[in-house]
Structures are given as structure tokens and as C-alpha cells.
Design a protein around this motif. Structure first.
Motif, PDB file in Angstrom:
ATOM      1  N   GLY A  59      31.427  34.297  34.906  1.00 34.07           N
ATOM      2  CA  GLY A  59      32.671  35.023  35.242  1.00 34.07           C
ATOM      3  C   GLY A  59      33.000  34.614  36.806  1.00 34.07           C
ATOM      4  N   THR A  60      34.288  34.464  36.936  1.00 32.98           N
ATOM      5  CA  THR A  60      34.774  33.824  38.064  1.00 32.98           C
ATOM      6  C   THR A  60      36.254  34.549  38.476  1.00 32.98           C
ATOM      7  N   ALA A  61      36.315  34.701  39.864  1.00 34.12           N
ATOM      8  CA  ALA A  61      37.451  35.430  40.214  1.00 34.12           C
ATOM      9  C   ALA A  61      37.769  34.829  41.877  1.00 34.12           C
ATOM     10  N   LEU A  62      39.282  34.928  41.878  1.00 35.20           N
ATOM     11  CA  LEU A  62      39.754  34.630  43.434  1.00 35.20           C
ATOM     12  C   LEU A  62      40.261  35.992  44.007  1.00 35.20           C
ATOM     13  N   LEU A  63      39.763  36.313  45.042  1.00 31.79           N
ATOM     14  CA  LEU A  63      39.939  37.705  45.871  1.00 31.79           C
ATOM     15  C   LEU A  63      40.763  37.472  47.080  1.00 31.79           C
ATOM     16  N   ASP A  64      41.668  38.451  47.536  1.00 39.10           N
ATOM     17  CA  ASP A  64      42.198  38.705  48.672  1.00 39.10           C
ATOM     18  C   ASP A  64      41.106  39.591  49.487  1.00 39.10           C
ATOM     19  N   SER A  65      40.575  38.928  50.472  1.00 38.47           N
ATOM     20  CA  SER A  65      39.428  39.780  51.258  1.00 38.47           C
ATOM     21  C   SER A  65      40.315  40.917  52.100  1.00 38.47           C
ATOM     22  N   GLY A  66      41.595  40.581  52.410  1.00 39.00           N
ATOM     23  CA  GLY A  66      42.223  41.667  53.324  1.00 39.00           C
ATOM     24  C   GLY A  66      42.412  43.151  52.415  1.00 39.00           C
ATOM     25  N   THR A  67      42.906  42.945  51.339  1.00 36.30           N
ATOM     26  CA  THR A  67      42.965  43.982  50.366  1.00 36.30           C
ATOM     27  C   THR A  67      42.133  44.230  49.334  1.00 36.30           C
ATOM     28  N   ASN A  68      41.012  43.289  49.037  1.00 30.67           N
ATOM     29  CA  ASN A  68      40.063  43.510  48.153  1.00 30.67           C
ATOM     30  C   ASN A  68      40.330  43.459  46.791  1.00 30.67           C
ATOM     31  N   ARG A  69      41.721  42.808  46.581  1.00 31.47           N
ATOM     32  CA  ARG A  69      42.367  42.921  45.111  1.00 31.47           C
ATOM     33  C   ARG A  69      41.998  41.396  44.408  1.00 31.47           C
ATOM     34  N   ILE A  70      42.002  41.539  43.309  1.00 29.78           N
ATOM     35  CA  ILE A  70      41.873  40.193  42.345  1.00 29.78           C
ATOM     36  C   ILE A  70      43.171  39.562  42.178  1.00 29.78           C
ATOM     37  N   LEU A  71      43.172  38.315  42.562  1.00 28.51           N
ATOM     38  CA  LEU A  71      44.254  37.507  42.331  1.00 28.51           C
ATOM     39  C   LEU A  71      44.349  36.442  41.278  1.00 28.51           C
ATOM     40  N   LYS A  72      43.022  36.082  40.637  1.00 26.45           N
ATOM     41  CA  LYS A  72      42.768  35.253  39.527  1.00 26.45           C
ATOM     42  C   LYS A  72      41.541  35.510  38.874  1.00 26.45           C
ATOM     43  N   VAL A  73      41.540  35.502  37.585  1.00 28.88           N
ATOM     44  CA  VAL A  73      40.357  35.634  36.937  1.00 28.88           C
ATOM     45  C   VAL A  73      40.346  34.386  35.858  1.00 28.88           C
ATOM     46  N   ASN A  74      38.864  34.252  35.352  1.00 30.41           N
ATOM     47  CA  ASN A  74      38.866  33.372  33.925  1.00 30.41           C
ATOM     48  C   ASN A  74      38.510  34.122  32.795  1.00 30.41           C
ATOM     49  N   LYS A  75      38.517  33.275  31.715  1.00 29.04           N
ATOM     50  CA  LYS A  75      38.235  34.220  30.532  1.00 29.04           C
ATOM     51  C   LYS A  75      37.028  34.656  30.421  1.00 29.04           C
ATOM     52  N   ARG A  76      35.878  33.913  31.075  1.00 31.58           N
ATOM     53  CA  ARG A  76      34.536  34.532  30.820  1.00 31.58           C
ATOM     54  C   ARG A  76      34.616  36.107  31.313  1.00 31.58           C
ATOM     55  N   LEU A  77      35.130  36.213  32.567  1.00 31.90           N
ATOM     56  CA  LEU A  77      35.155  37.389  33.415  1.00 31.90           C
ATOM     57  C   LEU A  77      35.934  38.581  32.411  1.00 31.90           C
ATOM     58  N   CYS A  78      37.219  38.075  31.825  1.00 29.18           N
ATOM     59  CA  CYS A  78      37.832  38.939  31.157  1.00 29.18           C
ATOM     60  C   CYS A  78      36.920  39.399  29.768  1.00 29.18           C
ATOM     61  N   ALA A  79      36.483  38.583  29.174  1.00 29.21           N
ATOM     62  CA  ALA A  79      35.336  38.778  28.132  1.00 29.21           C
ATOM     63  C   ALA A  79      34.360  39.817  28.388  1.00 29.21           C
ATOM     64  N   MET A  80      33.577  39.658  29.895  1.00 24.91           N
ATOM     65  CA  MET A  80      32.506  40.455  30.468  1.00 24.91           C
ATOM     66  C   MET A  80      33.184  41.840  30.759  1.00 24.91           C
ATOM     67  N   ALA A  81      34.385  41.865  31.120  1.00 22.68           N
ATOM     68  CA  ALA A  81      34.934  43.339  31.610  1.00 22.68           C
ATOM     69  C   ALA A  81      35.569  43.810  30.437  1.00 22.68           C
ATOM     70  N   GLY A  82      35.850  43.229  29.307  1.00 21.32           N
ATOM     71  CA  GLY A  82      36.613  43.870  28.244  1.00 21.32           C
ATOM     72  C   GLY A  82      37.778  44.196  28.396  1.00 21.32           C
ATOM     73  N   ARG A  83      38.561  43.641  29.263  1.00 17.41           N
ATOM     74  CA  ARG A  83      40.103  43.590  29.679  1.00 17.41           C
ATOM     75  C   ARG A  83      40.744  42.247  29.767  1.00 17.41           C
TER      76      ARG A  83
END
Length: 789
Positions: free
Chosen positions: A338-362
Motif C-alpha cells: 500500500g502506497t500513498a502521497l501525503l501533505d506533511s503540512g496538513t497530514n492529509r492523503i493526496l493520492k493512494v494506490n489500489k493495494r492501499l484501498c484494498a487493505m483499508a476496505g475503502r
């Protein structure tokens, strides 16, 4: 080449895959060493538990030998050497790794030597263990360093105790000789080898002063010692019972040029000055990491070159930019983790891959824009540390709650990324590794280790009780009765171990006791498949052993014409098991049950411990015994029902029983044999025993009935699956002295109460009396102060 931004784009295209490979390699490097430390610690704990059983067996053998020789003078021992040799040889046969039991008199001359290599009566006064036990303050148990036998020339190390109660005319308290159990270091090393799955690991037993007793690497002559500069001896000197450290590297054979050396874990063996150690070289540790890096580089370097080429092409052909971006997205989406791109200033998720979506169930729409700390929660206390987003590369454990309510363990790795093409350069790449299976496996191993430790110490407590229950009988019959019960206990544990400590078939329990008599028509066994739960195997095995022993001595199996029929049925309505033991003596009428003795009491008490009922019908023609066990003790079919860990050596010091005279003590213990033994012990010390209670409900009822009249309470922590800790705390707040006794290894919180003590099974008489004396004195002082106020 273009503008500065264009050149930065090319550099980023080359660097990003390499950075991902470097981050993944760094995470894998740390995980490799953390996994090795965890494996070595578990192996050292397992080797310690195995060694503790070996030493406990040797100590018990030495004490049984002392019991056999109690009242026997050195002259009598020499005259009847063959007789005593035979009895001691029987004891030695039960000690794993033992090759000899010897007895020497107070002058260091051998008076008895039973084992594989008998020797003449020579002097062993110069041996280390003899000199240690001849001192003014000898230890109750002494572990000798590795030596070489003078007869066969084989190496050995020893476990020795002072001889007490000899028939010689000596001043009480002076040295009367010793009993020495010799252990084979080669056999012990072979058993240590079974605790690890890594062939290159080196396991050893090391005495606190650095003497090596046994090692899977082998030992020379003389036996080697741990160097005095070793961190092991320093940590032992500081009181450490377990730990892990890195040894010094010796060139590239045992070390690597990355600052890491040989990894060594150690754990103390019970309360003895002996430690189990296991070591692993860096070359073995990093072998899996090298395989992982080979695979990562095989993917990362071609990807880096491809992206760089695409970036260069995009500078020359602006119309090819869309294609290169699509390939980059494909590499991001197809990542195995699972891989994601984050904004370190707001700690929010900017981009995700399919593996992370399957892992989180979302799906991606739910995840994009979500704060990372809302997706991942901090782990439970003591389970690790969460990763923190910042300017440094980090890794840590977190928990992810899926929409279906399930919890996944996530190892989160983060690394900062700076891109000149983005207005805010503070971006973070996060990788999500699902390590739930690893965490669950570790928890199962910890639970299994605690359960095995608990059951082993409960078994030792029962053995101790069986030995103490038989008082002043003839030696031969005493040994035979105790041996029979201990063997029944051992066989029940073998059946439990065979099915993973989940239960044992009733027919297997009967077959263990009656297999010798089932070849002909004298014994019949009939009934449906029934599995006895793990908690009920041990008591029921002892019941069947006592019945079988009685049948062989006095009942149906004492005459060839006798017939024994054992049958059982399972009541579907109530879930109860009804078992009928029916003996017919044939043409030889007579008593079917031995008069007196502890066998019948053990049968009744063990059945009542399980919450069952028993009826005995004794006739001249035979005996009929009917047992009824509740549904909690059995399960139908062949699949067992799953079920949910160091006492000091006994000594003969004055127990101070006068201090306990008249003390009212609540006794709660679910093992009936242990309860009988403790009740007799307490009454012998002058206590008034309330109980014993076999379960928590009965203990609470007795505590309520005796409110204000109790001086102390002796409580088993685990009473048939229910914890007595809340009852202990309530009684402690009321001023009652508390002594908790348990087979588990954890130390429970005392909530600051002074009148509180904890013992581990099997506890001896001195420990129990001393603990009651201390907490009872505190309790009585509190009452005196309250009365004066």
C-alpha cells in the motif's frame, strides 16, 4: 537541456524509483534485525524453559535419592550397595540427560555410584561441588562446572545437594556428605538444538561466573569459559534475568562492514545461576535481506532508467508528457505494498494506490483528503510505536480499523519528497505493510508459552503434593505408589502435548492404563468417541490410575478369573458423561477396595474438583464405581476443544510455625491433591483452615461468611478459569493478609498493600509458612492499631 525546472524533473525521474527502493531497503534492513532479535529472544526463552525442566528433574532425583537413604549410615550403604543401587537407578532413568547419580560421605569418599560408568570407592574430595557443599554456609543446590570423568573420560556437569538425615552419628547441621546428579553436556546440547529452527544458531548453557556447561558448538578439554570482558557477564552482574546484545565482530567471517556484530540473546534458567544463550552471525541474519534487495533492485533500477528516459524524451517532445505520466501512475498503482502521497503540512492523503484501498476496505474517494491519523490509530500500550510524519525517514506500528470492524496491524514507513514543480514542496511518500499475521503469530506463541509454563508448574505442584502425602511408609511401597501416580501424570501430559494441549480422547486415557490387560477377554472397554478437555485430562487420568491400581492389587485384575468392564455414555440432553467401572472377581470373593490409604480420597477429590459425582458399590464379588462428569469436562467427537509461567529449592530450615498458631486462613485451590497437601501443611503449622474452596464462587462465599474473622488468605490466582485477583484486593483492603500462588510468570499489581505476597508453583512448605508469617504479622499489627484507635 532546458530550464532549471526541466533539469530538476529529469533528476527526480531518475531519483524517485531509487529513493523508493532505498526506503524499502532501509525498512527491510531494520525489519530483518528486529525479526532476528525477536526470534533469538523467543529461542532463548524456549531453551531456558527446557533447561529448567532438566534441572528440576535432576534436583527432584537428588531429593528422592536423599529420601531413600534417610536413616541409612555409610556402613549400611556399603553393605547393601546393590539394593540401593537398584533403587537409585530407577530414579536416574527418569532424569533426561543424566548418566550417573553418586553419593559421597563427609570425607569425600564415594559410597554409592549408580549409572552408566560405575567406579570404585575413590575420593572426590577435590571436586568443585564437594568443596562448595563443605563450606560453612552451603547452598541448597549447587551447579558444578563441566568436568571430565576419571573412569570413562567423558565430560559432564553436575547438580548437587547436601545429604541430610543420614544414619551416621554426626552433629546436627554439619556436613554429612552430598548427592550428585551428573548430566551429559552432549545430550543436553542435542535437546537445546530442538528449540531453534536455524541450523547455524549456537545454543549454550552458561553459569553466572562464565563457565560453559553445554553448547551445540561442542566443548573442548578443558571446557571453555566466557571472556571476562563479555557484556553477558556484566549484565548478569547487574541482575539482568534476560536480554540481548551484540558481540564483537572478528573480521568479515562473523561481522559485516555495517556496524553490526554477532547477535546474542540470553534468559536465566529459573532461579538458578545458569543462563541459556543463543547466538547468530550477521551473515545468517542478513541473508533474507540480501534476497529482498536483489528483488527490489531488479525492479527499481530498470524502473529508474525507464522513467529517466521518458523524462528526457518529454523535454524533447512535449506531446509525450502524458504518456510518461501514465507510466508513472501505473508503477505507483501496481506497487506490491500500500502506497500513498501525503501533505506533511496538513497530514492529509493526496493520492493512494489500489493495494492501499484494498487493505483499508475503502475506495480512493473516501481516502483522498482524509487525515492520516483518522485512518490509522495509535497501537495498544506496549505494542510498538506509531510512525510520525516529519522531515526524517521513519517507520513504526499502527492499527487500521476496517469498515467491517476488523483490526489490521500496519507497519507504516514514511520518507519526505521534495519536488520543484509543486508550489508546496513538503510531500511525504508513505508505504503501508500489513503485518497482522505476524503480530497474531507472535501473540499465539506468547500465549502458548504462558500456558505451557502454567501447566508445567501446576504439574510440579501436584508431584510435590503426591510425594508429601505419603508419610512414613516402607521405602519400597512408597517409591512404587509415588512412581505410579507420577507416571500417570506424565502420560496425561504426553496425550495433551500430542493434540497441542487441547484435550485427549477418553479411550486413549483408558488404553494407557489398561493396555497390558486388553489382549484377552478379561477387560472390555466400550463407549462413543468422547474428548476430555485439557483442564480435565489430568484429574481424570489420576482417577483412572487409582482405580486400575486397586483392580490389579485387590480387584478383578488380581485374579485370572476376574473381569473388568468399562463403559460410558454421553447424555445429549444434559451434556453429562456417565462412566461405569464394573469389576467381577469370579470365583475368588474378597475385599475389592484396599482399606485405608489415600487412593479413595484422591479419587473422590479429583472427581469433585471437576464438578462431578461418584458412587462406590463394594461387594464381596466385586466393585462398581459410577462417575458423572459435567458437560464442561468433555466434548463429543475427535476434535479437542481449544482452551485458553519458579520456586526456590526446598530446605529444612525452621518454618517458624509457632508464629501461625491460631491464624485463621482462607484456602482456595482448584487442584484437589494440591489442596489436600496445603491443608495438611497449614494445620501442621497451627493454622485454622477455612475451606479449601475449589472455585471462585465458593471462595467468595467463605470470605463473606468469615468477614472480620480472617487473618490471611492463601489463594490460587486461577480457580477453574476464574481469576481470584479481585477477591484478593477486596480482602487486602479489609486488612486480611494475602498470599497469591500461581503457575504463571507475571507479577501482579499489589495496589500498594503491605500485607501481600506472591509465590510461584510449586511452592514448598518454607515459602508458604514464611509468606503467611509476614502478611499475617502485618495484618495483626493493622488490627491492633485499629483497636487502639
Amino acid at each position: 537541456m532546458g530550464t532549471y525546472a526541466d533539469r530538476a524533473q529529469v533528476v527526480a525521474a531518475f531519483a524517485l524509483p531509487v529513493l523508493l527502493v532505498a526506503v524499502a531497503g532501509w525498512f527491510a534492513w531494520n525489519e530483518t534485525w528486529n525479526r532476528a532479535e525477536s526470534e533469538l529472544s523467543r529461542t532463548a526463552d524456549g531453551a531456558s524453559e527446557l533447561s529448567e525442566r532438566v534441572f528440576s528433574s535432576a534436583i527432584l532425583a537428588a531429593r528422592l535419592t536423599n529420601n531413600i537413604l534417610t536413616g541409612v549410615s555409610d556402613q549400611e550403604l556399603r553393605q547393601d550397595e546393590a539394593l540401593y543401587n537398584e533403587q537409585v537407578a530407577t530414579i536416574m532413568a527418569e532424569v533426561s540427560g543424566s548418566n550417573m547419580i553418586s553419593v559421597s560421605d563427609r570425607n569425600g569418599i564415594l559410597t554409592l555410584m549408580s549409572g552408566k560408568y560405575p567406579a570404585p570407592r575413590v575420593s572426590v574430595a577435590d571436586r568443585e561441588w564437594v568443596q562448595a557443599l563443605q563450606g560453612s554456609d552451603p547452598p541448597p543446590v549447587y551447579v558444578g562446572a563441566q568436568s571430565v570423568g576419571r573412569v570413562a573420560g567423558y565430560p559432564f556437569f553436575s547438580v548437587s545437594i547436601p545429604r541430610r538425615g543420614s544414619g551416621d552419628d554426626v552433629v546436627p547441621g554439619t556436613y554429612e556428605g552430598n548427592i550428585n546428579v551428573s548430566l551429559d553436556p552432549l545430550e543436553i546440547a542435542a535437546e537445546l538444538r530442538t528449540t531453534t529452527q536455524e541450523d547455524d544458531d549456537v545454543l549454550s548453557l552458561v553459569r553466572a561466573d562464565g563457565a560453559i556447561l553445554a553448547s551445540t558448538r561442542g566443548t573442548g578439554n578443558p571446557a571453555p569459559r566466557v571472556p571476562s570482558t563479555s557484556p553477558l557477564l556484566k549484565m548478569i552482574g547487574q541482575g539482568a534475568k534476560r536480554g540481548i546484545y551484540e558481540g564483537e565482530s572478528i573480521g568479515l567471517r562473523d561481522g559485516i562492514p555495517l556496524g553490526r556484530g554477532i547477535l546474542i540473546a540470553f534468559t536465566q534458567v529459573g532461579n538458578l545461576p545458569v543462563y541459556a544463550t543463543v547466538s547468530r552471525t550477521p551473515a545468517v541474519i542478513i541473508a533474507p535481506w540480501l534476497q529482498t534487495m536483489t528483488a527490489l533492485l531488479a525492479v527499481g533500477l530498470p524502473t529508474s532508467l525507464a522513467l529517466g528516459f521518458l523524462s528526457l524524451t518529454s523535454l524533447r517532445r512535449r506531446d509525450a508528457l502524458g504518456k510518461s505520466e501514465a507510466e508513472l501512475r501505473a508503477a505507483f498503482e501496481s506497487a506490491a505494498t500500500g502506497t500513498a502521497l501525503l501533505d506533511s503540512g496538513t497530514n492529509r492523503i493526496l493520492k493512494v494506490n489500489k493495494r492501499l484501498c484494498a487493505m483499508a476496505g475503502r475506495d480512493a474517494r473516501e481516502l483522498i483528503g482524509m487525515p492520516l491519523d483518522r485512518l490509522l490509530q495509535a497501537p495498544a500500550k506496549g505494542s510498538g510505536r506509531p510512525a510520525e510524519i516529519g522531515s526524517e525517514t521513519t517507520t513504526g506500528l499502527s492499527q487500521l480499523e476496517c469498515p467491517d470492524g476488523s483490526i489490521r496491524w500496519i507497519e507504516l514507513g514514511t520518507a519526505p519528497v521534495v519536488s520543484q514543480r509543486i508550489q508546496d514542496p513538503s510531500l511525504v511518500i508513505a508505504t503501508f505493510h500489513d503485518v497482522t499475521e505476524r503480530k497474531e503469530s507472535e501473540e499465539r506463541q506468547i500465549l502458548l508459552a504462558r500456558e505451557v509454563d502454567h501447566r508445567a508448574k501446576n504439574a510440579l505442584a501436584i508431584v510435590q503434593a503426591l510425594v508429601r502425602m505419603e508419610r512414613d511408609p516402607p521405602i519400597a511401597s512408597y517409591v512404587k505408589r509415588v512412581e505410579g501416580r507420577i507416571h500417570a501424570l506424565a502420560r496425561s501430559h504426553e496425550l495433551l502435548a500430542k493434540d497441542g494441549w487441547q484435550g485427549a480422547a477418553l479411550e486413549d486415557l483408558l488404553d494407557d492404563e489398561l493396555s497390558v490387560y486388553r489382549d484377552g477377554a478379561q477387560v472390555t472397554v466400550e463407549g462413543p468417541p468422547v474428548v476430555v478437555t485439557s483442564d480435565a485430562v489430568q484429574p481424570l487420568s489420576i482417577v483412572l490410575h487409582e482405580l486400575a491400581t486397586n483392580a490389579v492389587k485387590h480387584g478383578a485384575l488380581a485374579t485370572p478369573a476376574g473381569i473388568l468392564s468399562v463403559s460410558w455414555r454421553h447424555d445429549i440432553q444434559t451434556g453429562e458423561l456417565e462412566l461405569c467401572w464394573d469389576e467381577k472377581r469370579g470365583t475368588r470373593p474378597g475385599a475389592s477396595v484396599a482399606a485405608g490409604g489415600s487412593g479413595i480420597a484422591i479419587i473422590r477429590g479429583s472427581v469433585e474438583q471437576l464438578g462431578g459425582r461418584i458412587t462406590l458399590d463394594v461387594q464381596d464379588t466385586g466393585l462398581t464405581c459410577r462417575l458423572t462428569l459435567p458437560h464442561t469436562a468433555i466434548t463429543t467427537g475427535r476434535s479437542p476443544v481449544p482452551v485458553n509461567t519458579n520456586s526456590a529449592p526446598a530446605n529444612t530450615a525452621d518454618t517458624g510455625a509457632d508464629d501461625l498458631s491460631g491464624m485463621r486462613v482462607l484456602l482456595a485451590e482448584d487442584e484437589y491433591i494440591v489442596a489436600m497437601d496445603m491443608q495438611e501443611l497449614l494445620e501442621r503449622a497451627g493454622c485454622v483452615v477455612i475451606g479449601p474452596a475449589a472455585n471462585l464462587k465458593e471462595a467468595e462465599r467463605l470470605a463473606k461468611t468469615e468477614r472480620g474473622a480472617l487473618d490471611a488468605a492463601l489463594l490460587d490466582v486461577n480457580l477453574n478459569g476464574a481469576k481470584s485477583i479481585d477477591l484478593a484486593r477486596d480482602l487486602a483492603r479489609a486488612g486480611v493478609g494475602i498470599v497469591l500462588i500461581t503457575g504463571y510468570s507475571e507479577v501482579l499489581e499489589t495496589d500498594g498493600h503491605e500485607n501481600w505476597a506472591q509465590l510461584r508453583k510449586p511452592a514448598n512448605e518454607v515459602e508458604i509458612v514464611e509468606a503467611l508469617r509476614r502478611v499475617g504479622a502485618t495484618s495483626r499489627r493493622g488490627r491492633e492499631v485499629e483497636a487502639e484507635g
